[in-house]
Every structure is written in structure tokens, then in C-alpha cells.
Write a protein that holds these residues in place. Structure first.
Motif, mmCIF file in Angstrom:
data_model
loop_
_atom_site.group_PDB
_atom_site.id
_atom_site.type_symbol
_atom_site.label_atom_id
_atom_site.label_comp_id
_atom_site.label_asym_id
_atom_site.label_seq_id
_atom_site.Cartn_x
_atom_site.Cartn_y
_atom_site.Cartn_z
ATOM 1 N N THR A 3 40.455 19.368 51.379
ATOM 2 C CA THR A 3 41.274 20.539 51.688
ATOM 3 C C THR A 3 41.511 21.387 50.447
ATOM 4 O O THR A 3 41.722 22.595 50.555
ATOM 5 C CB THR A 3 42.634 20.114 52.276
ATOM 6 N N ASN B 83 33.831 31.780 40.253
ATOM 7 C CA ASN B 83 34.160 33.108 40.756
ATOM 8 C C ASN B 83 32.998 34.076 40.509
ATOM 9 O O ASN B 83 32.598 34.834 41.400
ATOM 10 C CB ASN B 83 35.432 33.595 40.061
ATOM 11 N N TYR C 106 36.715 38.142 42.045
ATOM 12 C CA TYR C 106 37.830 38.007 42.981
ATOM 13 C C TYR C 106 39.117 37.961 42.178
ATOM 14 O O TYR C 106 39.258 37.162 41.269
ATOM 15 C CB TYR C 106 37.645 36.722 43.790
ATOM 16 N N SER D 5 42.436 37.527 43.186
ATOM 17 C CA SER D 5 43.587 36.740 43.597
ATOM 18 C C SER D 5 43.267 35.249 43.576
ATOM 19 O O SER D 5 42.685 34.729 44.520
ATOM 20 C CB SER D 5 44.034 37.142 45.001
ATOM 21 N N LEU E 6 45.128 32.866 44.123
ATOM 22 C CA LEU E 6 45.896 32.124 45.120
ATOM 23 C C LEU E 6 45.142 31.965 46.435
ATOM 24 O O LEU E 6 45.417 31.049 47.199
ATOM 25 C CB LEU E 6 47.234 32.825 45.377
ATOM 26 N N ASP E 7 44.199 32.840 46.705
ATOM 27 C CA ASP E 7 43.479 32.807 47.974
ATOM 28 C C ASP E 7 41.998 32.492 47.822
ATOM 29 O O ASP E 7 41.227 32.686 48.741
ATOM 30 C CB ASP E 7 43.608 34.160 48.681
ATOM 31 N N PHE E 8 41.567 32.014 46.675
ATOM 32 C CA PHE E 8 40.142 31.782 46.444
ATOM 33 C C PHE E 8 39.681 30.542 47.201
ATOM 34 O O PHE E 8 40.247 29.465 47.051
ATOM 35 C CB PHE E 8 39.890 31.626 44.945
ATOM 36 N N LYS E 9 38.663 30.727 48.025
ATOM 37 C CA LYS E 9 38.072 29.607 48.756
ATOM 38 C C LYS E 9 36.573 29.600 48.518
ATOM 39 O O LYS E 9 35.939 30.643 48.430
ATOM 40 C CB LYS E 9 38.347 29.734 50.254
ATOM 41 N N LYS F 211 39.983 25.539 49.589
ATOM 42 C CA LYS F 211 40.816 26.234 48.618
ATOM 43 C C LYS F 211 40.547 25.697 47.218
ATOM 44 O O LYS F 211 40.485 24.484 47.010
ATOM 45 C CB LYS F 211 42.286 26.060 48.974
ATOM 46 N N ILE G 171 41.904 25.658 43.309
ATOM 47 C CA ILE G 171 43.082 25.865 42.469
ATOM 48 C C ILE G 171 42.705 25.535 41.034
ATOM 49 O O ILE G 171 42.008 24.556 40.780
ATOM 50 C CB ILE G 171 44.245 24.956 42.915
#
Length: 73
Positions: free
Chosen positions: A22, A35, A45, A47, A49-52, A57, A59
């Protein structure tokens, strides 16, 4: 390429335990390189916080060594 390294690790673990992680925690250096690989140098990218990546996800954390990542299920 970090994208291939992470994707291979995800698929290897999925075949062993049958679940997709997850969250993947990476060092900021890997985060930035991943990225660039995924979005290209011109379309970074913005943000974190929203990088998938492949629906997982991502982090960033300074607590990991520079070339390491950890997957959580």
C-alpha cells in the motif's frame, strides 16, 4: 533505473505473499529520480503527498539509506 528496481521488487513480493504493497517509503534521492523517470525532467510532479507509482503511494524519508526503499502492506 529505480522504476524498474521498485517494480521488480513489488512483483516479486506480490508473487510470494499475494498482496500489493500500500506504501513504499524511499529516500528523497530515489523519490526525485523516480519522479524524473515517471514524469520526465520537464514535467516533474510537484506534490509529493499524492505521488503514486504503479498505483502505490510513494513517501520520502531521510531515515533510509540513499539507495534503499521499504514496502509496507
Amino acid at each position: 533505473m529505480y522504476s524498474k528496481k521498485i517494480k521488480d521488487a513489488v512483483y516479486d513480493t506480490m508473487s510470494q505473499i499475494g498482496r500489493k504493497p500500500t506504501v513504499i517509503v524511499v529516500h528523497p534521492t530515489i523519490f526525485n529520480k523516480l519522479n524524473e523517470e515517471v514524469f520526465g525532467k520537464d514535467n516533474i510532479y510537484t506534490s509529493p503527498l499524492d505521488f503514486k507509482y504503479i498505483g502505490i503511494k510513494i513517501i520520502e524519508s531521510l531515515d533510509l539509506p540513499e539507495d534503499d526503499f521499504v514496502m509496507y502492506y
